[in-house]
Design an enzyme around this catalytic site. Sequence first.
Site: not given
Length: 208
Positions: A202, A103, A199, A107
């Site tokens: 992670d 991603r 996340d 944007t």
Amino acid sequence: MNVRVLDHPLIQHKLAIIRDEKTGAKGFRELLEEIATLMAYEVTRDLPVCETEVQTPVAKAKVKMICGKKLGVIPILRAGLGMVSGILRLIPTAKVGHIGVYRDPETLRPVEYYCKLPTDVAERDFIIVDPMLATGGSAAAAIGFLKERGAKQIKLMCLVAAPEGVKTVNTQHPDVEIYTAALDERLNDHGYIVPGLGDAGDRLFGTK
């Protein structure tokens, strides 16, 4: 919304632990794999079966077996890798492809960087796996990549989904069923699911 929330007590219990910020990488990996196994039961519930006959130690028995359905599991890199082993425990003959989508931080739009699929895409039913369905951009893009290469039957399996992500996938791919363990409140300003679990990549691999 074309989404099914799997509320089995075992799934919800393990999801509660995996959400906890105190759960380390080892526990996160183990729990993610276990939840994927449990979710796979529901995702594969509609597989076609055929009646056949086997010889038990006592007598012949009429039994039901899966009718030669070819399946494929497609993790979205990198966090989706943590769900593959759990599914393969139930479906060891499934082939595994990989789709890499990241991603763009500015944007928030998906960018493809890797796609490796089985050669017989058109003959398989696919389960795309990714722990998080946030904006839905990566999942919708991955579904699009599969369809472009001939896939006709696709399901999406995720651990936690945001309403925004579900809407994106439903809008772009209304034929794709979404299976999730939780439908959370919303996305925050950074595109993270709230309350979510942070996340997933992670936490899975112990990186930051």
